[in-house]
Every structure is written in structure tokens, then in C-alpha cells.
Design a protein around this motif. Sequence first.
Motif, PDB file in Angstrom:
ATOM      1  N   ALA A  10      -3.113   2.724   2.039  1.00  0.00           N
ATOM      2  CA  ALA A  10      -3.242   1.490   2.812  1.00  0.00           C
ATOM      3  C   ALA A  10      -3.512   1.798   4.282  1.00  0.00           C
ATOM      4  N   LEU A  11      -2.873   2.830   4.796  1.00  0.00           N
ATOM      5  CA  LEU A  11      -3.100   3.224   6.184  1.00  0.00           C
ATOM      6  C   LEU A  11      -4.548   3.656   6.394  1.00  0.00           C
ATOM      7  N   LEU A  12      -5.101   4.391   5.438  1.00  0.00           N
ATOM      8  CA  LEU A  12      -6.511   4.774   5.522  1.00  0.00           C
ATOM      9  C   LEU A  12      -7.407   3.542   5.491  1.00  0.00           C
ATOM     10  N   ARG A  13      -7.091   2.592   4.609  1.00  0.00           N
ATOM     11  CA  ARG A  13      -7.916   1.387   4.469  1.00  0.00           C
ATOM     12  C   ARG A  13      -7.823   0.485   5.697  1.00  0.00           C
ATOM     13  N   ALA A  14      -6.753   0.612   6.468  1.00  0.00           N
ATOM     14  CA  ALA A  14      -6.570  -0.236   7.652  1.00  0.00           C
ATOM     15  C   ALA A  14      -7.383   0.254   8.853  1.00  0.00           C
TER      16      ALA A  14
ATOM     17  N   ASP B 281      -4.702  -3.370  16.427  1.00  0.00           N
ATOM     18  CA  ASP B 281      -5.951  -2.757  15.985  1.00  0.00           C
ATOM     19  C   ASP B 281      -6.053  -2.765  14.464  1.00  0.00           C
ATOM     20  N   ALA B 282      -4.906  -2.742  13.799  1.00  0.00           N
ATOM     21  CA  ALA B 282      -4.856  -2.690  12.339  1.00  0.00           C
ATOM     22  C   ALA B 282      -3.525  -3.258  11.879  1.00  0.00           C
ATOM     23  N   ALA B 283      -3.501  -3.703  10.629  1.00  0.00           N
ATOM     24  CA  ALA B 283      -2.256  -4.217  10.054  1.00  0.00           C
ATOM     25  C   ALA B 283      -2.254  -3.933   8.561  1.00  0.00           C
ATOM     26  N   ILE B 284      -1.054  -3.782   8.031  1.00  0.00           N
ATOM     27  CA  ILE B 284      -0.876  -3.604   6.585  1.00  0.00           C
ATOM     28  C   ILE B 284       0.116  -4.654   6.112  1.00  0.00           C
ATOM     29  N   LEU B 285      -0.266  -5.372   5.069  1.00  0.00           N
ATOM     30  CA  LEU B 285       0.623  -6.357   4.456  1.00  0.00           C
ATOM     31  C   LEU B 285       1.247  -5.735   3.219  1.00  0.00           C
ATOM     32  N   PHE B 286       2.536  -5.415   3.301  1.00  0.00           N
ATOM     33  CA  PHE B 286       3.266  -4.875   2.163  1.00  0.00           C
ATOM     34  C   PHE B 286       3.971  -5.972   1.374  1.00  0.00           C
ATOM     35  N   ALA B 287       4.410  -7.033   2.035  1.00  0.00           N
ATOM     36  CA  ALA B 287       5.059  -8.134   1.334  1.00  0.00           C
ATOM     37  C   ALA B 287       4.036  -8.840   0.442  1.00  0.00           C
ATOM     38  N   PRO B 288       4.375  -9.151  -0.818  1.00  0.00           N
ATOM     39  CA  PRO B 288       3.405  -9.757  -1.738  1.00  0.00           C
ATOM     40  C   PRO B 288       3.265 -11.266  -1.527  1.00  0.00           C
ATOM     41  N   VAL B 289       3.083 -11.668  -0.270  1.00  0.00           N
ATOM     42  CA  VAL B 289       3.122 -13.078   0.107  1.00  0.00           C
ATOM     43  C   VAL B 289       1.777 -13.473   0.729  1.00  0.00           C
TER      44      VAL B 289
ATOM     45  N   GLY C 163     -10.377  -5.717  14.379  1.00  0.00           N
ATOM     46  CA  GLY C 163      -9.228  -5.177  13.652  1.00  0.00           C
ATOM     47  C   GLY C 163      -9.347  -5.372  12.148  1.00  0.00           C
ATOM     48  N   THR C 164      -8.538  -4.613  11.409  1.00  0.00           N
ATOM     49  CA  THR C 164      -8.575  -4.636   9.944  1.00  0.00           C
ATOM     50  C   THR C 164      -7.189  -4.877   9.379  1.00  0.00           C
ATOM     51  N   LEU C 165      -7.111  -5.767   8.398  1.00  0.00           N
ATOM     52  CA  LEU C 165      -5.891  -5.994   7.636  1.00  0.00           C
ATOM     53  C   LEU C 165      -6.070  -5.440   6.230  1.00  0.00           C
ATOM     54  N   ALA C 166      -5.184  -4.539   5.809  1.00  0.00           N
ATOM     55  CA  ALA C 166      -5.183  -4.004   4.451  1.00  0.00           C
ATOM     56  C   ALA C 166      -4.007  -4.600   3.687  1.00  0.00           C
ATOM     57  N   VAL C 167      -4.273  -5.139   2.505  1.00  0.00           N
ATOM     58  CA  VAL C 167      -3.227  -5.700   1.642  1.00  0.00           C
ATOM     59  C   VAL C 167      -2.853  -4.631   0.626  1.00  0.00           C
ATOM     60  N   ALA C 168      -1.604  -4.165   0.692  1.00  0.00           N
ATOM     61  CA  ALA C 168      -1.229  -2.960  -0.041  1.00  0.00           C
ATOM     62  C   ALA C 168      -0.794  -3.203  -1.473  1.00  0.00           C
ATOM     63  N   GLY C 169      -0.405  -4.403  -1.842  1.00  0.00           N
ATOM     64  CA  GLY C 169       0.220  -4.622  -3.147  1.00  0.00           C
ATOM     65  C   GLY C 169      -0.770  -4.808  -4.279  1.00  0.00           C
ATOM     66  N   ILE C 170      -0.289  -4.571  -5.498  1.00  0.00           N
ATOM     67  CA  ILE C 170      -1.091  -4.820  -6.696  1.00  0.00           C
ATOM     68  C   ILE C 170      -1.057  -6.303  -7.065  1.00  0.00           C
ATOM     69  N   HIS C 171      -0.075  -7.030  -6.525  1.00  0.00           N
ATOM     70  CA  HIS C 171       0.066  -8.470  -6.783  1.00  0.00           C
ATOM     71  C   HIS C 171       0.282  -9.187  -5.465  1.00  0.00           C
ATOM     72  N   LEU C 172      -0.345 -10.348  -5.320  1.00  0.00           N
ATOM     73  CA  LEU C 172      -0.199 -11.159  -4.115  1.00  0.00           C
ATOM     74  C   LEU C 172      -0.214 -12.625  -4.519  1.00  0.00           C
ATOM     75  N   THR C 173       0.677 -13.423  -3.954  1.00  0.00           N
ATOM     76  CA  THR C 173       0.616 -14.862  -4.202  1.00  0.00           C
ATOM     77  C   THR C 173      -0.644 -15.423  -3.545  1.00  0.00           C
ATOM     78  N   ASP C 174      -0.965 -16.659  -3.864  1.00  0.00           N
ATOM     79  CA  ASP C 174      -2.221 -17.242  -3.407  1.00  0.00           C
ATOM     80  C   ASP C 174      -2.339 -17.241  -1.881  1.00  0.00           C
ATOM     81  N   ILE C 175      -3.540 -16.944  -1.407  1.00  0.00           N
ATOM     82  CA  ILE C 175      -3.836 -16.961   0.023  1.00  0.00           C
ATOM     83  C   ILE C 175      -4.278 -18.371   0.410  1.00  0.00           C
ATOM     84  N   PRO C 176      -3.689 -18.948   1.432  1.00  0.00           N
ATOM     85  CA  PRO C 176      -4.126 -20.287   1.854  1.00  0.00           C
ATOM     86  C   PRO C 176      -5.510 -20.242   2.476  1.00  0.00           C
ATOM     87  N   ALA C 177      -6.104 -21.417   2.662  1.00  0.00           N
ATOM     88  CA  ALA C 177      -7.421 -21.494   3.286  1.00  0.00           C
ATOM     89  C   ALA C 177      -7.382 -20.854   4.676  1.00  0.00           C
ATOM     90  N   LEU C 178      -8.428 -20.077   4.994  1.00  0.00           N
ATOM     91  CA  LEU C 178      -8.503 -19.386   6.275  1.00  0.00           C
ATOM     92  C   LEU C 178      -9.389 -20.150   7.248  1.00  0.00           C
TER      93      LEU C 178
END
Length: 360
Positions: free
Chosen positions: A176-180, A244-252, A267-282
Motif C-alpha cells: 500500500a505504501l508503494l501504491r501511495a 502528499d499521500a494517504a493510505i486507508l486501512f479502515a474498511p470504511v 496526491g495519491t490515496l491507496a485503499v489497502a483492504g480486500i473489502h470496503l463498504t460503499d463509497i459515497p458520491a465524490l
Amino acid sequence: MGHAQPPAKSPAESRAEMDAWVVARPGPMDTHPLERVRLPVPVPAPGELLVRVEVCAVCRTDLHLAEGDLPPRRPRTVPGHEAVGRVAALGAGTAGPPPGTRVGVAWLRSTCGACRHCRRGAENLCPSSTYTGWDADGGYAEYLTAPAAYVYPLADDADATGLAPLLCAGIIGYRALLRADLPPGGRLGIYGFGASAHLTAQIAVAEGAAVHVMTRSAAARELAAKLGAASVGGTTDSPPEPLDAAILFAPVGDLVPVALDALDRGGTLAVAGIHLTDIPALDYERSLFQERTLRSVTANTRADGRRFLELAAVHRPRVTTTPYPFHEADRALRDLSADRVEGAAVLIMGSGPDDPTEVI
């Protein structure tokens, strides 16, 4: 002429059954989806090792599998993919470490090696990839089998409890750190601060980053501060400087726009989990414009694993663990679900009166 003596039986051959936990009825943890059972000790196929488990860390992916967020791929699977153990036997014709060698068994179990993803070094995207504790029985058991080409050699004299979380929490956090795409000396935001995040944060700090942690747990915020975070705050708090970068570990999924809004331009946000609840409209202009990037993280390559373990040997991150005896695996997952675990939960074989295995 004397008769040749038969070969000595391995520990597995002399003991036909073993203790294990299986996902019997996927559902919320209060419905008791795990069941403790007796199973035959598995026999390693050609190319495989039989590993006697010393400890197995508990991953949020195990929780997703138990609760049904991650659809089961086979009935009554033994979960667990952060297992530290010793080679008990080799399958026929297997070239691998000899019995007694300590190895780590991680999430990625096999890939085809021939598809275009494997050929370009992205085996984590192989359509035929299989996974420990999902496609095959994992480490919530006294023994498991694993392809010899996919295990990691581990230090013989290191603490097994501290090694186990490195095998998934550490490796996937590093991916995830690499992807961020964190630049050297950059500003990294971490959302959620469990097993993976607390290891990733330490590697980032050691490499010169300013790390800002946002998490709902007061205990996790305290741990983050102790581990060198530049700032700590609540889950939806704004960091004190653009990231500059962020990682989302919480599956929210609700935290995706929160994290995107905290990014600086480019900047880049990497979502680290295999499961994530629905993302709201951006809101495109607020959250994605100015070349902000949203990325997912899918498993890891063996090269990721080797590189992370090398970095861990150099930087020696503090591995915070909450130990559980093997016979309380269900309680460990319940505690993980309720955010009652500090760092990584780890199952210890032979650590309770109901656990007959002696750690090698």
C-alpha cells in the motif's frame, strides 16, 4: 544380511489428526461462525511443504471471511495466512528447506507464472492466483501445507509472535505504501491504525516521512504517538498539513472522500483492504481535481514480501501484539471486530490447557 529399517515417521505421520478452526457458518461474530474441529493432518503434494504451526497472526481478512463479507471459495475452510512454523515434511520430489527449518506462510499461495500479469512482474494480479486460508486451509490449525516456492525463510532465533504479523499486515502495508507514491521526505496520512497500519507507519517514519494518523480508537492514537507519528487525530479530523499521500486501512468507504480531501495537489490515496463498504458520491472538483489519484491495492507479489522483510530486518519495527491461546481464536476475531485489539492479534499454539501441541 540384515533387513533395512523403515524410515522414521514424521510428527505428522505419527499423529493422524490435528486441532483446527473452520468457518462453519459465515455470519456476524456473535453468531459464532467459527467451529473448532479435528481434521486429518494434511499430506503435502509434490512441490509442497508440510508446516507445523508455531503461531498465526489474526488478520482483518480472516474476519471478513468469517462474517461473510468475503465470499467463501470452499466450505469449512481453515482461515489464517500469517503463519510461522517449522517444516515437518516435504512432498514427493520437492526441493525446499529441510525439516526443522523455520518458514513463514503468507496470503499469496500460488500464481500461474505464465499469464501476462505474471510475466510482467505483477503476479498479484494473476487471474489464477490462490490464497492461503481462502482457497486452501490456512494457519488456524496445528499443521498446514504450502507450496515451497511461496514460503519465506525466517530467522530461527527471532520471536515467532513478532514475526507472524509481518507476513501479511507488514507485507500488504508495504504494498500500500508503494501504491501511495509517497515522495522522499513526504507527508503521509494513515486512516485506521491496526496491525498493518502500525507497521507501515514505522517503516515510513524510518524512511524520513512525516506521518499523520487518523483513527477512532484512543488506544490506537496513543500507540501512534509512541511510534513517532507527527500528529494523531480522530477518524474524520483534518491533518495539520496537506498530504502528499494517504493510505486507508479502515474498511470504511465513507472515509474515501475524507482522505481525498486531505490530499495536496497531485496526491495519491491507496485503499489497502480486500473489502470496503460503499463509497459515497465524490465531489470531483473538491476530491479528485488537481490530479489527485485514488488507487486500490490487490494482494502482493513475492518480491514485495522479500523487500519488506529486508526493510524490517534493517529498521526493526516494534511489532505490537495481543496474544491469544489457540483455543480462543473465535474470541480473537470478536475482539478484532470490536476494535479491542492493540496492534495485531496472534494465536499461540500450545498456549492453553486445551491445546496439546508442543511448539517445536
